[in-house]
Design an enzyme around this catalytic site. Sequence first.
Site, PDB file in Angstrom:
ATOM      1  N   HIS A 200     -58.067  32.808 -14.453  1.00 25.46           N
ATOM      2  CA  HIS A 200     -58.340  32.948 -13.022  1.00 25.46           C
ATOM      3  C   HIS A 200     -57.126  32.603 -12.154  1.00 25.46           C
ATOM      4  O   HIS A 200     -57.279  32.138 -11.027  1.00 25.46           O
ATOM      5  CB  HIS A 200     -59.533  32.093 -12.602  1.00 25.46           C
ATOM      6  CG  HIS A 200     -60.859  32.637 -13.047  1.00 25.46           C
ATOM      7  ND1 HIS A 200     -61.685  31.968 -13.932  1.00 25.46           N
ATOM      8  CD2 HIS A 200     -61.492  33.781 -12.744  1.00 25.46           C
ATOM      9  CE1 HIS A 200     -62.781  32.676 -14.136  1.00 25.46           C
ATOM     10  NE2 HIS A 200     -62.688  33.786 -13.436  1.00 25.46           N
ATOM     11  N   HIS A 300     -60.536  46.031 -14.448  1.00 28.14           N
ATOM     12  CA  HIS A 300     -61.373  44.951 -13.927  1.00 28.14           C
ATOM     13  C   HIS A 300     -62.658  45.554 -13.369  1.00 28.14           C
ATOM     14  O   HIS A 300     -62.630  46.593 -12.713  1.00 28.14           O
ATOM     15  CB  HIS A 300     -60.619  44.207 -12.829  1.00 28.14           C
ATOM     16  CG  HIS A 300     -61.376  43.061 -12.238  1.00 28.14           C
ATOM     17  ND1 HIS A 300     -61.899  43.086 -10.957  1.00 28.14           N
ATOM     18  CD2 HIS A 300     -61.690  41.848 -12.736  1.00 28.14           C
ATOM     19  CE1 HIS A 300     -62.502  41.937 -10.699  1.00 28.14           C
ATOM     20  NE2 HIS A 300     -62.386  41.171 -11.763  1.00 28.14           N
TER      21      HIS A 300
END
Length: 391
Positions: A200, A300
Amino acid sequence: METIKNIEIYELGSPEEKSSPWSSTILILKLTSSDGRVGFGEAPTTMMTLPVKESMNEVARVFQGKNYFDIEKNLRDYYRNAFYVAKSVEETAALSAFEIASWDLIGKNLGSPIYNLLGGRFNEKIRGYANGWYSDCVSPEDFVSKAKSLVSRGYSAFKFDPFGSNYDKITVDGVKKAQEIVAQMRSSLGEGVDLLIECHGRFSPKYAIMAGKALEEYNPLFIEEPIHPELERFLPEFRARVDIPVALGERLLNKEDFARYISDGMVDVIQPDLTNSKGILEAKKIGAIAESFGISVAYHNAFGPVQTAATLNVDYTLPNFLIQESFEESWPSWKKNLFTGYSVENCTMALSGKPGLGIEVNEKLLENSKVSGMEPLGTEPPWVVSGTFKP
């Protein structure tokens, strides 16, 4: 001439759910054409719901009345009126929704799925990997138990964030705990299962390298966003010192960004997001840039069903496709039932083959799922899987 006649923007969600891109609000765009067809697009939220929604209203001023076949021209018309679009995810997200919906209209007009208009099917099967599955997992046993339940349903690839509440820096104990989680996932699931490590973008370079080196021996398929995104100049050093392929791309907004990262040796696997990097055609172009450098693509895909359908249409066409992210197993029921037309079974994702995106909306659920305002905010950052941001 086939034009965009009517534009509707839906903010959808479930008010009782905490903020997260895969379970709370989504923004759905509905375009109705002068020839009576309907096309759908989607824009991401993630603490940006109202700014993106307002930006969609701005983009609507440019697309209203335009020929929906003229995708390149319509995008450029907005670009020349805008000023910060190269750096504004609100604007590129809004543009992406209109671009995707335009392709849906084009496919329906021509009676063809979008992938046939992008070169046809290169990949017969689209392998998916599970994400969002590890809510409330803290111990290695927690992760293994939940992963095994998905293995029994055919999944053979899992992305997960093993770093708890470590942010910017990671302690020696934090490294040890992450290592224990990944080690038990590998030993319990075997070498036939791919492990994808999510960071992240949380670490400064020194600590990213420390964490990465501790996980090398478990042979992850890739490690995603190991370094804070604004410190990208340190990625070549990370790649030189850590023997795990680096993946990134969900925060990049256009093909020029990707061309720079790829040509500067920062990345091994790219992860464009069709809903924030200007849509389907840009995703195809980005894939071609990556292919010319021998770089794989793993888009993604963390938001909603229109995004998944759009992404799968491009996946089918890419020679350098690697693997596809899927949150479907972790969605709330309203999101699962909002559209039909693609399937996720035994770790394989497939489209219906119907024209356009290949999906059909549940009109009643579309109306009944309307919400307003910003998505609810919980005690953890909205980008983590619930219950995992703990020491």
